[in-house]
Design a protein around this motif. Structure first.
Motif, PDB file in Angstrom:
ATOM      1  N   GLU A 114       0.917  -1.072   0.045  1.00  0.00           N
ATOM      2  CA  GLU A 114       0.012  -0.017  -0.033  1.00  0.00           C
ATOM      3  C   GLU A 114       0.752   1.373   0.183  1.00  0.00           C
ATOM      4  N   ALA A 143     -22.226   5.375   1.259  1.00  0.00           N
ATOM      5  CA  ALA A 143     -23.429   4.521   1.309  1.00  0.00           C
ATOM      6  C   ALA A 143     -23.117   3.123   1.237  1.00  0.00           C
ATOM      7  N   ARG A 147     -15.387   5.585   5.968  1.00  0.00           N
ATOM      8  CA  ARG A 147     -14.272   4.647   4.883  1.00  0.00           C
ATOM      9  C   ARG A 147     -13.019   4.075   5.727  1.00  0.00           C
TER      10      ARG A 147
END
Ligand code: FAD
Length: 471
Positions: A40, A59, A114
């Motif tokens: 990452e 959502a 998130r």
């Protein structure tokens, strides 16, 4: 559970990107017995407070939840969710009305952070000995013929090359693997990127001093204004993340000309006075937070032989107006998992099968998301749209097993693909609008009659489309 007899022992998978899709994929592949190395580019978001870079909350709905069930995380994820039963629509005078997402009470979407969701997936993935996640390592390019990737370690500043049996890139819309496919010119790689004329900026409504929400908690708030809109999703800490979607150039107010405090204030006073009253921090947010573009990326093929594969946004970035980008990326993992269950003998066949099952669906949600952009900023305010919505709600409530609107088919029916949901949903939309316009149904009619007429008209539209080769 084994990872597929066909593939042999201890396969090493290299994953590029530990975002939402990559961390879920790492977890699932580890559960299946693969050795997984993840790289990452950013620091570990569980240790360093990094801004998400985009959408703080999202959502989350049934297709995403299907993936959480697959990896056994449904209950933990539920703890991070705030249910949103419908859209709370705000007009320019501050009047509101709620339009539910479904006539079935058990169908709703959720607001989720998130960062919290990504952290949970990373934690769960790292519980497996077979998963190794390295942060601060940016993939610069992928040699897809040799199945190796070149990384730069941001801490040591050194570059290094990693190899694996397969490389899967879940490195988002700016994917390094996709770029390598494109620049490599070694095979026929098709690629398209289409920007909207609108960008977005995140703002916030902070909690009340006692921690309560300043607006109704269990809804997705929308201020639709025709060519632009504001939305707000709740967070667990009592705040809302607010997003302004606005053209860069067009209209009286646009991102390029909202350059002074006075203009921004005037814009909000005129268009969103009730939101402005909840946002004393507006100007700070507006001039601190970036304005970012929105676009759709389609490409094919996603894989090179049995060596490399694109998944998530790297394969199919979409605009956010159906709230499905993350859900689709999670569903990718479920679909790949189902192909792995087939016990196919080699990666090339696995990747090929996965892509031929999946691409039609991600193309469909990309198109639906653009449609919804227009629906959300404009149509939700129009009388005919509201009448259609009212009828659909009533049909869903009265005939829960017989009727589902396009929104429900896309969002709550995890058993059919996006393409099937799109074809059926679009035909239904057309059917109801035709019938309403021609006065053949009204919201006062007997619902059974309405249902039958809508079904009949939908069938004839689908038949016509089939004959015309449109589906
Ligand atoms: P990403 O989340 O982008 O993750 C990619 C990861 O790879 C990141 O961690 C990144 O740092 C890393 N990376 C990138 N390049 C490299 C590299 N070269 N080397 C190593 N690592 C790299 N979806 C929904 O379902 N519901 C919503 O409500 C919703 N709202 C949205 C609102 C906005 C404004 C936007 C922009 C998107 C929204 N989405 C929503 C879409 C959703 O954000 C994406 O679909 C989702 O994040 C895709 O996950 P991903 O893991 O594929 O990519």
């Amino acid at each position: 559970l084994s990872f597929g007899e066909g593939l042999g022992e201890a396969q090493n998978v290299l994953i590029i990107g530990a975002g939402l899709c990559g961390s879920l994929l790492a977890l699932r592949l580890a559960q299946r017995g693969f050795n997984v190395n993840v790289y990452e580019m950013r620091p570990d978001l569980r240790k360093v407070d990094i801004s998400a870079g985009r959408s703080i909350n999202l959502a989350f709905s049934d297709r995403g939840n299907k993936a959480m069930k697959l990896v056994g995380l449904e209950d933990k994820v539920k703890g991070l969710c705030i249910p949103m039963n419908g859209r709370m629509i705000h007009d320019t005078h501050g009047n509101t009305f709620q339009s539910n997402y479904s006539g079935r009470e058990y169908e709703y979407i959720n607001s989720i952070s998130r960062g919290d969701l990504n952290a949970l997936l990373l934690n769960e993935a790292e519980k497996h000995d077979k998963v190794n996640i390295q942060f601060n390592c940016k993939c610069k390019s992928v040699n897809f013929e040799n199945t190796t990737a070149l990384f730069k370690d941001y801490i040591s500043k050194k570059e290094f090359i990693e190899d694996a049996d397969v490389i899967i890139a879940t490195d988002g819309a700016g994917s390094a693997l996709r770029k390598s496919y494109y620049l490599g010119k070694k095979f026929l790689f098709s690629f398209s990127q289409a920007y909207l004329t609108h960008g977005y900026k995140e703002l916030s409504i902070l909690p009340q001093p006692n921690g309560d929400f300043k607006a109704y908690k269990n809804a997705l708030h929308i201020w639709p204004r025709g060519s632009f809109m504001l939305i707000a999703l709740p967070n667990l800490d009592g705040s809302f993340t607010v997003t302004l979607f606005l053209s860069y150039e067009e209209g009286q107010y646009n991102f390029n000309n909202l350059t002074t405090k006075e203009r921004v204030l005037k814009f909000f006073q005129n268009e969103f006075p009730d939101a402005l009253a909840l946002m004393p921090n507006l100007l700070d947010d507006f001039f601190t937070n970036p304005t970012s573009p929105l676009g759709t990326i389609k490409c094919s093929p996603w894989h090179y032989k049995g060596n490399t594969l694109l998944m998530g946004d790297a394969a199919h970035a979409i605009v956010p107006f159906y709230g499905q980008g993350m859900n689709a990326s999670f569903e990718d993992v479920v679909e790949l998992d189902q192909v792995l269950d087939q016990g196919l003998k080699d990666w090339e066949t696995i990747f090929k099968t996965y892509e031929s099952n999946r691409k039609k669906d991600t193309d469909a949600i990309a198109d639906l998301a653009i449609d919804n952009f227009h629906e959300m900023k404009g149509h939700v305010n129009q009388a005919i749209f509201q009448e259609k919505r009212k009828l659909e709600m009533a049909l869903e409530k009265e005939f829960p097993n017989e009727y589902a609107s396009k929104y429900s088919l896309v969002t709550f029916n995890e058993h059919i693909g996006y393409r099937e949901a799109m074809l059926k949903g679009r035909a239904q939309d057309k059917a109801i609008l035709n019938l309403l316009t021609d006065g053949l149904i009204t919201s006062n009619d007997d619902l059974k009659l309405v249902l039958n007429r809508v079904k009949q008209e939908t069938k004839s539209i689908l038949d016509d489309d089939r004959i015309a080769g449109l589906n």
